[in-house]
Enzyme design. Structure first.
Site, short mmCIF file in Angstrom:
data_model
loop_
_atom_site.label_atom_id
_atom_site.label_comp_id
_atom_site.label_asym_id
_atom_site.label_seq_id
_atom_site.Cartn_x
_atom_site.Cartn_y
_atom_site.Cartn_z
N SER A 112 0.80 -1.22 0.00
CA SER A 112 0.00 0.00 0.00
C SER A 112 0.84 1.27 0.00
O SER A 112 0.31 2.36 -0.26
CB SER A 112 -0.95 0.01 1.21
OG SER A 112 -0.21 0.13 2.41
N LYS A 183 0.99 4.56 6.81
CA LYS A 183 0.44 5.43 5.76
C LYS A 183 1.13 6.79 5.84
O LYS A 183 1.92 7.06 6.74
CB LYS A 183 -1.06 5.63 5.95
CG LYS A 183 -1.91 4.36 6.05
CD LYS A 183 -1.96 3.57 4.77
CE LYS A 183 -2.80 2.29 4.94
NZ LYS A 183 -2.72 1.41 3.75
#
Length: 295
Positions: A112, A183
């Site tokens: 991701s 993230k």
């Protein structure tokens, strides 16, 4: 029986044995057949030797030295074990302290955050952010799952191997990351974040972002949103926008369910440390956010 008498008996025994051997040679035997009687060796009682006045001083000194060397050898081994145990305990305490207050290693389980991070990378996470060092837009952060973002959490290891890994993770000697996420911070508390402007850019406080870290061809407009980040929370997105279940996909439009509480943030990822050929600092791309005004 005194010592002189015992020596005389031994000499007489040796003479008799010599006579018998001589007779065997005379009757056709060979010198190779001659065997002198062996005098059994008794273990030396060093303590008794040390306290007997009839033993010469030199023998007593030798016995005392041998006893001292034996005792020093035993004490030396015990001292080695004790020092080794102290070194191990100190190392574990230092590692636990560093992991708790300074830095911790994590491994990357998914794609991701490509291309900045790829599966299998090991990163060092600074515990000073948030804290003494404030969070900034663009920081890459590791955080606990804020609300079932992980559909299928990693199974816990079982058995001896699982216990060993858990113990090493606890003291900071093995990378964590099985059930944590990583993230990039896009919006800070109070920021208005939306997707997207006419150029397909994420907009923060009215400024469209030029994001060079986005995975090539991934785009960023898979889901439309417009939120104001609540106090004490941050809006996070993966660099691989087409393969990241980030704040966009967990928000109900309020900005609260999709944002991450700052209290869940473990720290800022500052460096890739493994594999060696990927070792590098992780940038927060300050030039991407330097024109974003405060809310």
């Amino acid at each position: 029986m005194d010592r002189a008498s015992r020596r005389a008996d031994r000499d007489a025994g040796a003479d008799r044995a010599g006579d018998r051997a001589g007779r065997r040679v005379a009757h056709g035997g060979t010198p190779d057949a001659i065997r002198l009687p062996r005098v059994p060796q008794r273990p030396v009682d060093r303590t008794a030797v040390l306290h007997r006045s009839d033993i010469p001083l030199g023998e007593r000194s030798a016995a005392r030295e041998a006893q001292r060397e034996e005792r020093n050898g035993q004490h030396g081994f015990s001292r080695l074990l004790r020092e080794l145990a102290i070194v191990v305990v100190v190392a574990l305490v230092l590692s636990l302290g560093i992991k708790t207050f300074v830095a911790q290693s994590f491994w990357i389980p998914s794609g991701s955050m490509e291309n900045a991070l790829v599966p299998g990378d090991r990163v060092v996470v600074s515990k000073f952010t948030p804290g003494p060092i404030s969070l900034k837009r663009g920081d890459v952060v590791v955080f606990h799952d804020p609300g079932h973002w992980l559909d299928i959490p990693h199974k816990k290891r079982s058995g001896i191997n699982g216990a060993l890994v858990s113990g090493l993770q606890f003291v900071g000697l093995y990378p964590s990351g099985d059930n944590d996420l990583i993230k990039r911070v896009i919006g800070l508390p109070g920021d208005h974040v939306k997707c997207c402007n006419t150029r397909g850019q994420i907009v923060v406080n009215g400024v469209g972002l030029s994001e060079p870290y986005i995975y090539p061809g991934g785009g960023t407009d898979q889901k439309k949103f417009s939120v104001t980040v609540p106090s004490g929370r941050v809006w996070v997105m993966g660099d691989n926008r087409g393969d990241s279940a980030d704040s966009r996909f967990h928000d109900d439009g309020s900005g609260r369910t999709g944002s991450v509480p700052e209290s869940d943030i473990i720290g800022r990822a500052v460096m890739i440390v493994w594999p060696v050929d990927r070792m590098s600092w992780l940038s927060n791309y300050s030039s991407t956010f330097d024109k974003v005004p405060q809310p």
